[in-house]
Design an enzyme around this catalytic site. Sequence first.
Site, PDB file in Angstrom:
ATOM      1  CG  PHE A 171       9.466   1.459  -3.896  1.00  0.00           C
ATOM      2  CD1 PHE A 171      10.613   1.439  -4.660  1.00  0.00           C
ATOM      3  CD2 PHE A 171       8.480   2.376  -4.202  1.00  0.00           C
ATOM      4  CE1 PHE A 171      10.781   2.319  -5.723  1.00  0.00           C
ATOM      5  CE2 PHE A 171       8.631   3.251  -5.250  1.00  0.00           C
ATOM      6  CZ  PHE A 171       9.787   3.230  -6.024  1.00  0.00           C
ATOM      7  CD  GLU A 175       5.976  12.373   0.590  1.00  0.00           C
ATOM      8  OE1 GLU A 175       7.175  12.235   0.328  1.00  0.00           O
ATOM      9  OE2 GLU A 175       5.375  13.468   0.493  1.00  0.00           O
ATOM     10  N   GLY A 179      -0.164   9.701  -3.145  1.00  0.00           N
ATOM     11  CA  GLY A 179      -0.506   8.288  -3.238  1.00  0.00           C
ATOM     12  C   GLY A 179      -0.539   7.910  -4.699  1.00  0.00           C
ATOM     13  CB  ILE A 207       6.064   2.330   3.647  1.00  0.00           C
ATOM     14  CG1 ILE A 207       5.915   3.824   3.364  1.00  0.00           C
ATOM     15  CG2 ILE A 207       7.189   1.707   2.838  1.00  0.00           C
ATOM     16  CD1 ILE A 207       5.508   4.157   1.947  1.00  0.00           C
ATOM     17  CD  GLU A 416       2.217  -3.028  -6.673  1.00  0.00           C
ATOM     18  OE1 GLU A 416       2.476  -2.927  -7.886  1.00  0.00           O
ATOM     19  OE2 GLU A 416       2.650  -3.952  -5.973  1.00  0.00           O
ATOM     20  CG  ASP A 420     -12.400   4.443 -10.179  1.00  0.00           C
ATOM     21  OD1 ASP A 420     -12.648   3.470 -10.913  1.00  0.00           O
ATOM     22  OD2 ASP A 420     -13.194   4.838  -9.298  1.00  0.00           O
ATOM     23  CD  GLN A 506     -11.541  11.957 -13.150  1.00  0.00           C
ATOM     24  OE1 GLN A 506     -12.389  11.582 -12.330  1.00  0.00           O
ATOM     25  NE2 GLN A 506     -10.357  12.385 -12.786  1.00  0.00           N
TER      26      GLN A 506
END
Length: 587
Positions: A171, A175, A179, A207, A416, A420, A506
């Site tokens: 998958f 790039e 991300g 990848i 994945e 954060d 944040q």
Amino acid sequence: MATLTDLEKQQIAEAEEILFSGPNKEGFAKDLFFGKFRAASIRPFPSFASLPAEIRSRSEAQVARVRDFCQTKIDAAKIDREALIPDEVIRGLADLGVLGMTVSSECGGQGLSQYEYCRVMEVIGGHCASTGVFVNAHHSIGLRALELFGTQEQKKRWMRPLANGEKIAAFALTEPEAGSDASNVQTVAVPDADGRGFTLTGEKRWITNGGIADVLTVMARTPDPANPKGKITAFLVTPDMPGFKVLETRMEKCGIRGTATGRFSLDNVYVPRENILGPIGKGLRVALTVFDFGRTTFGACCTGTAKYCLEQMMARAKSRRQFGKSLAEFELVKRKISEAAADIYAMESATYHTAALIDSGADDYMVETAMIKVFASDQLWRIVNDTLQVWGGAGFFTDQPFERMMRDARLNLIGEGANDVLRCFIAMVGLRGVGMELKGIYEGVKGFRPQSFFDAGKMLRRAPAILCPHDVLRPHARDLAKQIGAFAHACQAACIRHQEGILNRQFVQARIGDVATELFMASCVFARVIQLLEDDVPDSQQQLEIQTGVLYLNLAKRRNSERLKALAETFDDQSVKVADMWLGEAP
């Protein structure tokens, strides 16, 4: 590989219909932001003991076969040392049906549930992280995209060879500029004038399986009249297409060294229109959907590794003597063991609750899977570190697996979706609904003063009633309800105080995301312990699990109390100011 009779298949199908249907079809986590505890979505907990006998038997047999294969055929230290998963290991996994476990038998797979698949991934991940990541990349996100979004023609062409291991899937989203920011894909897909295909140009990196895959799901940006930047579309690409070039087959890295993490370029690669996967412009939907599956099996892999660490901590604590005592007699060692056991119980509970939720046919579980990913990877990182600490100097050397496991576990906080980023994602998904509700109230009441807004908001929220039929859990039900109510108040206060500015706060987002995550984990543990009290299990096991679950509930309460306090008493502005000074961005 053993085959099932038609009668056995019918019995299992009927059992699955009973197990994976009913009240679990709705997600649970989003309602926490509104102060709700939707019991019908968290109970009954799908404990293994409560599963129908046919499914237990099938699952146990598959787990036993995979465990035996891991112990006899997979040398995790050698895979790490040589940075290679041998072909015979991949072939063996394929022969066991692991590479197409949830794929229907009509397409060459085993047709198992996500719940059963997670049990297998727990074994693989606990034995060799590289092999776990390889399987997850191939099946949970590579093959799964084709399974969920592919046309009948696409599935007929590729599904069977992918499910039986003749071909490997990958998958390709990441790039140089994309991300965790998945929407920033720069690879472009230019349509032909005749509309028969697209020409892809760009580069993908980091990848998993990217340099060895036979079928790759590639994300590229296609033109869209309503959006000057275009929209992301998923394409099925094969490496034999002219212009496809592998730049690096196996990129050197810190951990999971056995995986073939690749980098490749697309130089005017022509892809026919029939290779579009899913609707044009809906590539992000494809990506986010398969990530839900990947993050669930990710939680299972982390659970397996953490269980191994716990076993090794206990073994070392019993055998190692210092100061005239075994390490097991020291309280600080006991704390590491007990807290590891409690957090493992929580990550396991949330993983299998969510796996069953997926199997039930639910439409929305993206918050739950993000929570699993963050919690499981955070706690595993601490558990591996504590294991190495209990082993002391002996654990620091390469004749033990812990330094390798530490390197492997570090990837989990990044891959994945960086943790954060996901913390903020969890918070903003939940806060969006709260903010919209408050906005509706404000606009619906004429003369409502903003400074009075919070007072009205407080009247909308109170601690939910969490019913508990067992005395041992009743105090914890009250505590959990109080924290859910306090969390809902905190979410309202954050929306009112910061309004649209919450998008850039944040510190606030991360705390809210962590509180929500811990509340979800605690809810899963609470439901699991109730189910344990109702299942027919040996008393010794029941008492061990009850005490472990109760310890987790107490740990979660303490952690969340600290986070909720931090939302009200912070020095966030000072932290930002100091960072800006060091960065040279403040006077």
